[in-house]
Design a protein around this motif. Sequence first.
Motif, PDB file in Angstrom:
ATOM      1  N   SER A 152       0.838  -1.202   0.000  1.00 57.87           N
ATOM      2  CA  SER A 152       0.000   0.000   0.000  1.00 57.87           C
ATOM      3  C   SER A 152       0.876   1.256   0.000  1.00 57.87           C
ATOM      4  N   ASN A 153       0.327   2.324  -0.602  1.00 54.21           N
ATOM      5  CA  ASN A 153       1.101   3.562  -0.518  1.00 54.21           C
ATOM      6  C   ASN A 153       0.294   4.655   0.176  1.00 54.21           C
ATOM      7  N   HIS A 154      -0.640   4.230   1.018  1.00 54.55           N
ATOM      8  CA  HIS A 154      -1.335   5.191   1.862  1.00 54.55           C
ATOM      9  C   HIS A 154      -0.322   5.754   2.862  1.00 54.55           C
ATOM     10  N   PRO A 155      -0.331   7.069   3.079  1.00 53.69           N
ATOM     11  CA  PRO A 155       0.677   7.658   3.976  1.00 53.69           C
ATOM     12  C   PRO A 155       0.808   6.915   5.294  1.00 53.69           C
ATOM     13  N   LEU A 156      -0.312   6.583   5.911  1.00 45.86           N
ATOM     14  CA  LEU A 156      -0.233   5.869   7.202  1.00 45.86           C
ATOM     15  C   LEU A 156       0.487   4.546   7.034  1.00 45.86           C
ATOM     16  N   SER A 157       0.105   3.795   5.998  1.00 43.93           N
ATOM     17  CA  SER A 157       0.744   2.491   5.790  1.00 43.93           C
ATOM     18  C   SER A 157       2.246   2.678   5.645  1.00 43.93           C
ATOM     19  N   ARG A 158       2.591   3.692   4.867  1.00 44.76           N
ATOM     20  CA  ARG A 158       4.016   3.918   4.622  1.00 44.76           C
ATOM     21  C   ARG A 158       4.745   4.195   5.931  1.00 44.76           C
ATOM     22  N   SER A 159       4.178   5.113   6.727  1.00 42.74           N
ATOM     23  CA  SER A 159       4.914   5.458   7.947  1.00 42.74           C
ATOM     24  C   SER A 159       4.934   4.262   8.896  1.00 42.74           C
ATOM     25  N   LEU A 160       3.834   3.534   8.935  1.00 44.82           N
ATOM     26  CA  LEU A 160       3.814   2.335   9.799  1.00 44.82           C
ATOM     27  C   LEU A 160       4.841   1.324   9.291  1.00 44.82           C
ATOM     28  N   TYR A 161       4.878   1.171   7.953  1.00 47.08           N
ATOM     29  CA  TYR A 161       5.848   0.250   7.338  1.00 47.08           C
ATOM     30  C   TYR A 161       7.265   0.596   7.797  1.00 47.08           C
ATOM     31  N   GLU A 162       7.566   1.873   7.772  1.00 50.03           N
ATOM     32  CA  GLU A 162       8.909   2.304   8.187  1.00 50.03           C
ATOM     33  C   GLU A 162       9.165   1.944   9.642  1.00 50.03           C
ATOM     34  N   LEU A 163       8.123   2.052  10.463  1.00 49.61           N
ATOM     35  CA  LEU A 163       8.316   1.864  11.910  1.00 49.61           C
ATOM     36  C   LEU A 163       8.534   0.403  12.279  1.00 49.61           C
ATOM     37  N   LEU A 164       7.892  -0.498  11.526  1.00 45.61           N
ATOM     38  CA  LEU A 164       7.959  -1.918  11.892  1.00 45.61           C
ATOM     39  C   LEU A 164       9.342  -2.514  11.629  1.00 45.61           C
ATOM     40  N   ALA A 165       9.642  -3.578  12.366  1.00 50.44           N
ATOM     41  CA  ALA A 165      10.939  -4.241  12.225  1.00 50.44           C
ATOM     42  C   ALA A 165      11.081  -4.845  10.827  1.00 50.44           C
ATOM     43  N   GLU A 166      12.327  -4.971  10.372  1.00 52.53           N
ATOM     44  CA  GLU A 166      12.598  -5.569   9.060  1.00 52.53           C
ATOM     45  C   GLU A 166      12.002  -6.975   8.986  1.00 52.53           C
ATOM     46  N   GLN A 167      11.421  -7.306   7.872  1.00 49.07           N
ATOM     47  CA  GLN A 167      10.919  -8.663   7.635  1.00 49.07           C
ATOM     48  C   GLN A 167      11.392  -9.097   6.268  1.00 49.07           C
ATOM     49  N   ASP A 168      11.596 -10.411   6.115  1.00 47.35           N
ATOM     50  CA  ASP A 168      11.986 -10.851   4.760  1.00 47.35           C
ATOM     51  C   ASP A 168      10.767 -10.774   3.836  1.00 47.35           C
ATOM     52  N   ILE A 169      11.051 -10.314   2.638  1.00 47.92           N
ATOM     53  CA  ILE A 169       9.957  -9.985   1.710  1.00 47.92           C
ATOM     54  C   ILE A 169       9.366 -11.263   1.113  1.00 47.92           C
ATOM     55  N   VAL A 170       8.071 -11.397   1.241  1.00 44.10           N
ATOM     56  CA  VAL A 170       7.376 -12.515   0.580  1.00 44.10           C
ATOM     57  C   VAL A 170       6.227 -11.931  -0.229  1.00 44.10           C
ATOM     58  N   THR A 171       5.937 -12.586  -1.333  1.00 40.19           N
ATOM     59  CA  THR A 171       4.824 -12.065  -2.147  1.00 40.19           C
ATOM     60  C   THR A 171       3.511 -12.628  -1.625  1.00 40.19           C
ATOM     61  N   LEU A 172       2.534 -11.729  -1.544  1.00 37.98           N
ATOM     62  CA  LEU A 172       1.243 -12.120  -1.007  1.00 37.98           C
ATOM     63  C   LEU A 172       0.479 -12.947  -2.032  1.00 37.98           C
ATOM     64  N   ASP A 173      -0.339 -13.866  -1.545  1.00 36.61           N
ATOM     65  CA  ASP A 173      -1.228 -14.589  -2.473  1.00 36.61           C
ATOM     66  C   ASP A 173      -2.339 -13.646  -2.902  1.00 36.61           C
ATOM     67  N   GLU A 174      -2.841 -12.908  -1.917  1.00 34.03           N
ATOM     68  CA  GLU A 174      -3.927 -11.975  -2.228  1.00 34.03           C
ATOM     69  C   GLU A 174      -3.596 -10.623  -1.636  1.00 34.03           C
TER      70      GLU A 174
END
Lengths: 732, 94, 798
Positions: free
Chosen positions: C541-563
């Motif tokens: 998502s590129n909603h501002p909140l999502s972005r800032s929350l994304y930045e705040l959360l700990a690093e995770q290994d990237i996996v592609t979502l099924d949905e």
Amino acid sequence: MEVQQFYYDNKVVKKFLYATMFWGIIGMTVGLLLAFLFIFPGLTDGISWLSFGRLRPLHTNAVIFAFVGNAIFAGVYYSTQRLLKARMFSDFLSNFNFWGWQLIIVAAAITLPLGYTSSKEYAELEWPIDIAIALVWVAFGVNLIGTMIKRRQRHLYVAIWFYLATFVTVAVLHIFNSLALPVSGLKSYSVYAGVQDALVQWWYGHNAVAFFLTTPFLGLMYYFVPKAANRPVYSYKLSIVHFWSLIFIYIWAGPHHLLYSALPDWAQNLGVAFSVMLIAPSWGGMINGLLTLRGAWDKVRTDPTLKFMVVAITGYGMATFEGPLLSLKNVNAIAHFSDWIIAHVHVGALAWNGFLTFGMIYWMVPRMFKTRLASVGLANFHFWIGTLGIILYTLPMYVAGFTQALMWKDFNPDGTLVYGNFLETVTEIMPMYWMRAIGGSLYIIGACVMIYNVVLTIKSGSKVEDELAEAAALTRVSSKRTAGEKYHTWLERKPIQLTIFATIAILIGGAVQIIPTILVKSNIPTITSVKPYTPLELEGRDLYIREGCVGCHSQMVRPFRSEVERYGEYSKAGEFVYDHPFLWGSKRTGPDLLRVGGKYSDNWHLNHMYDPQSTSSGSIMPSYSWMVRDEHDRSNIRTKMETMVTLGVPYSQEEIDNAEALMDTQATKIEKNLYSDPDFATNYEADKKYAAENGIEFIEMRDREIVSLIAYLQRLGTDIKIKDVTETVTIK
Amino acid sequence: MSVIYLLLGISIIVAIIFFIAFIVSVRSGQYDDSYTPSVRMLFDDELVKESSTLRGTKQTVKSDKKSQSKQIDCSATLAIENKKSIQLNKSLNN
Amino acid sequence: MNKNNCYHCGEDCSVTPIHFDEKIFCCNGCKTVYDIFSSNNLSYYYDLQAAAGASPKVVQGKYDFLDDAAIIERLVAFNDEHLQIVNLYIPHIHCSSCIWVLENLNKLIPSISTSQVDFPKKTIRIHYNPEKTSLKEVVILLTHIGYEPYISLDDFDNKKKDVDRSLLYKLGIAGFAFGNVMFLSFPEYFDLSSSKASGGEYWLNQYEGVFRWLMFTFSLPVVFYAGIGYFTSAYKGLRSKILNIDVPIALGIIVLFVRSTSEIIFDWGPGFFDSLTGLIFFLLLGKFFQQKTYSFLSFERDYKSYFPIAVTRILENRKEETTQVHNVKRGDRLLIRNEELIPVDGILINGNANIDYSFVTGESEAVHKNSGDKIFAGGKQLRGAIEMEALKSVSQSYLTQLWSNSVFQDDKSSKFQTLTDSIGKRFTIFVLTVAFSASIFWTFYDPSKVLNVFTAVLIIACPCAIALASPFTLGNMLRIFGKKKFYLKDTQTIEQLAQIDTAIFDKTGTITTAKKSIATYEGLELTKEEEALLKNTLRASNHPLSRSLYELLAEQDIVTLDEYEEHLGKGIEGSIDESNIKVGSANFVGKIASDDAKNTAVHISTNDMYKGCFVFKNQYREGVAEVFKEMSETLQLAILSGDNEGEKERLEALLPKLTPLYFNQKPPDKLEFIKSLQNNGKKVMMVGDGLNDAGALAQSNVGIAISENVTIFSPACDGILDATKFKELCSYILASKKAIKIIKWSFVLSLMYNVVGLYFAVTGQLEPVIAAILMPLSSISIVVFTTIATNILGKKLR
């Protein structure tokens, strides 16, 4: 206003660079020879054109106008084109400038040793060459200004302003100082007399330093230092401010060269005041230059170019601090006429001019030949040996100057001079002269190393060709189309047109103003007892000028107890009213001669001229034996006297008509005096007989040069030997 | 001593010329921007003739220095180092 | 340079580095710029300064309005068929690389003939051939290479600010004349010993006249051009019954000139021309020093500086056309693209509006609007394009009408009487009394001297030094503050600042940082898988909140979502094999609407089971508490926030006890609030940011705008404070108080000189020399004193 392509003229720059290096070596070598003449006076014994008096002006002219001059042109031609994004206005003028200048230098190198000199310092060259200089200089100016007009860069970088100032001012100075009435092809008399001549001369002399050795080099500094350091100048604002303030103040400072002279007090003080003010703008420049390198000192450590520039700027700072100091009356009282001054000018010349030039060369040559400097090591060697040279040169000279000046002023309790004999004060400082010679040698060695290094570099590089560049022409935007915004080239061209017109205006205006001052009998408070020189004395005076005696002997007794005690009554402005040109001098390697008249017998002078050591042992004056032998050509006397009359010297028509007769009588009288010495009589008669036997055509003593010279020397200062003269002010 | 007044005259005239030059250059906006020129003069603007055939004369000396650098390596790197070290005295801004 | 930093802009490109030409880039934009440069042999750009660039953000059609001839005509400085010249403001200009590349634009577009950068102003002046290219092309090129020009409604009104250089001329003339007059008057001084009476110096007597009349000539332009300002100002003062400092000055100048002239006419003496020219020169020098301008800042910005020149209007036939903002009428359909500003109040027709009002209201989080909602001018659309219908014209809009308020018309400087002027009154009276009483005395004692004494008093008492004290002190202060990133409009602001007794603060963006915000998680512990899933969902998502929350959360290994599904205005939904996650508003994740609506929160549920929520809180600037504590000792404080009361508790905890807090303050409210304070005789400082504070800033005695990036956004104000220096604010205020003290001390100092001078004057023995010595001496010593004092003061500041 489409983008145009054009070539930067590198070839002319290259030529000037070569000339700079060539004349640099020549000029310095002559200097070195002079330095050795101090130690071995007999080094060039009997060779008139290698005598000290004649070589000194050659040295000064060679280093100032040949070495520094060509360096200026090289730098100006290189930077101007790039700063203005335009090729020089006219290739013809560029080359005219180059060849003309070299021709002038050659002419100087020939005439000066042959004794054709006006005896005015840094303006010794005779009138035909002066005219040539004016021509070439104007050509340079037209070329510079032309380039400014067709420039493609709107802003005029501060360096350009410095170049412009240099052109205008030097032109004016040169023209007004060189005004002289020709007597013959290579002989002329300054239109000004005595005090006036002195004032004009030093107004020029000081500003020559200001606008030939300083402003152009500041311009070069503002271009090459940032380039070499690859960082913008510390404060561009400061550079602008310091340019304008420098321009407005420098011009006034001249009279400080004439402190305690017969120049009116207030004029002297004026010189002092403005010289002191000068320190502000001068240091503005130095600080700006040095701070440009702040934070780049790591590069200074590795890059010889920058090293040279740092020392150059520091030298400038020292010299411009010392200048105002020296212009303070009490300091000047000590320093003037002594070797201190020599030290002072050489700090400027060797460090500021010399080293900046070297730095410039090391920077430009690799770029123009599209290669790298052959050996950084050698460049560093040059730097260190050069610096050492400067130190070894200047420090001893300071000591020498100080020691001698103090000895001159040293009194015994009983009120007599401790060192009554001038020679004592000379022998005292011989060691210093030794060190100076060594220092000089080191400096020259450095210069030679540079030449070698440059040659290697050139060999390794490709040949110099004009570089292609492109830029759009400045757009002419008609004023009303964009009212309110002031970016119109036509407006900007105004200062240029202004400078052209104004310069012409000054020349005309100046000429108009000067005619009366020449023709109207100069209104000096004259001293009734002061009379014009007799024809023979006049001829003798011209010999005095020819041999450059003024280089070592002053004719200016300052109103100090020590000097009055040593030389006699101090100088009065009125004494010099008939001196075209003035011969006050600026250095006392030998004693002052203002009151030498009647001090010694004619024979003494003869012997002294033939072999100085014979009369005064330990003297470092070279022998002028040729004057004793050669016949004196006095054929020009009438023209000379007539010229003098036009300049306001009251020779009556009949005096002029009987000039020859008058000379003969006076000469014969001197010849008779000489006979009073038995040795002379015997030798002279012997010569005469020998000549007669071998049918060699014999020159009567009375016809020889020495007689005229004796006549002049014996006349010197005698006009007011009578005690307590009262200056009777009379304006005719 | 009249000559003093001659010199005085000349000196003042010269001074006045420069003064006029000063006023006019200020008017023409010469000193409106008292910083950029000091940086601008650092940029070399020579183009190289040979390469003008390559890409319509759009090749600067610097790129030429680079192409040299393929052959005469050190020279160019030297040039680059120099370029890197250009700094602006931001002090001017405040 | 760090190896995984973008070669072009130096940003960290951890997310998805692009490899190109053995270099890495953070985004395609940077890569493209690099490509442009290298293929045009402009790569020297990177040699000059590493990573000098900015990654370009090109918005499709953003510059379409530059096709409009009318608009072009307004923007360009010069325009004919072969040549157009335009001046553009480019905030990104910051280093030599910028200068170099921008001045080589014609290598990119040959039809650009010249482009010249003005670094201090951050502007570029471009000459181009309109037949071959167009303003639009040029601007787009600049945007492409990361030098997006900043074009706003302000440029459209295109008030040609003609630089006023008259002071420089005056200074030049005065200085030039001063130098020459000094040069000409020296001789007489050096020759005092032998004045004409006692025979005198020959040449001097001979040419005295020349010297004196030359001096006179030099003084003419100084008095009648350079000095004219003092006469007019004195006249104005007298007309409005104020004895400002210029009255005694003007008096002094006149007397100096008249007396000197008569002296040389009647051959009494050399006159005081050197003092005269010197006086005016020094005074002008002070004036010159006083006006320090930050060419890269503007203190006069109103909404015009932020509003676009033109917008896209949608016609009935669904055709799009660009039209000037001024022409937008009620009922027009407008297309607002991503990152574009809403120019007028209106109703959202369709599109997913996500509007950031922070600039207008101080509301920190973007708000979501649905079609039919009212949207206000000044908001910035964050995601995608929307379509709206205008309800008002620009000038009547909610935000812009603020500027119709009178405070924006009258400038406060006229109302304020400076320290110097206030002293001028007493001084003038004092001088005149001395002058008259002295002359009365002499009338009885020795009438011949009366005139001499009278004039002498006025000459010597001319308050040059006093007039210099404050320009040099405050001018120097201004520079010192400038170095500390506290930019003030003029020296007067310092005097104002020294007087304030009340300080009002805006909240959002002023005492809180606009940049990072912190989020605290409230609810059930999330499992590793859930966190990974959350992070990956947010990543899409590129909603501002999502972005800032994304930045705040700990690093995770990237996996592609099924949905992955995004529900506009509600939230997002993602799933990997069996587990699914919902992120968004409370009711979207199936939580019963709760009370804490005040705080921005992101709710989470996994597999339709509510987990908890991340609550976003403002991050306060470091040292807020300290600043308030310090200030509360000397000043009354208050907070005016456009925000809701969500932060009340935290603020109260943070600030000194009983600091009044006001929330939900609309811009006009703020303005009124300050007015009321002032009516109770308070001297108010307003500290704010954004346009919503503009009214308050203008109304207050001293309006300080806090800005994270001083070169770009700051509303009209008296001073701009770099956000990083916020904690120093108090010390700056104290410093300006001290500066005033310094001025007062230098007044004392200069008065002492006047007393000395007056002694000579009253006793009727004032020689030109004395004046010539005393006047520069006093002036210079004042300058030295103030400079040293202020620098010591400056040393203490951080």
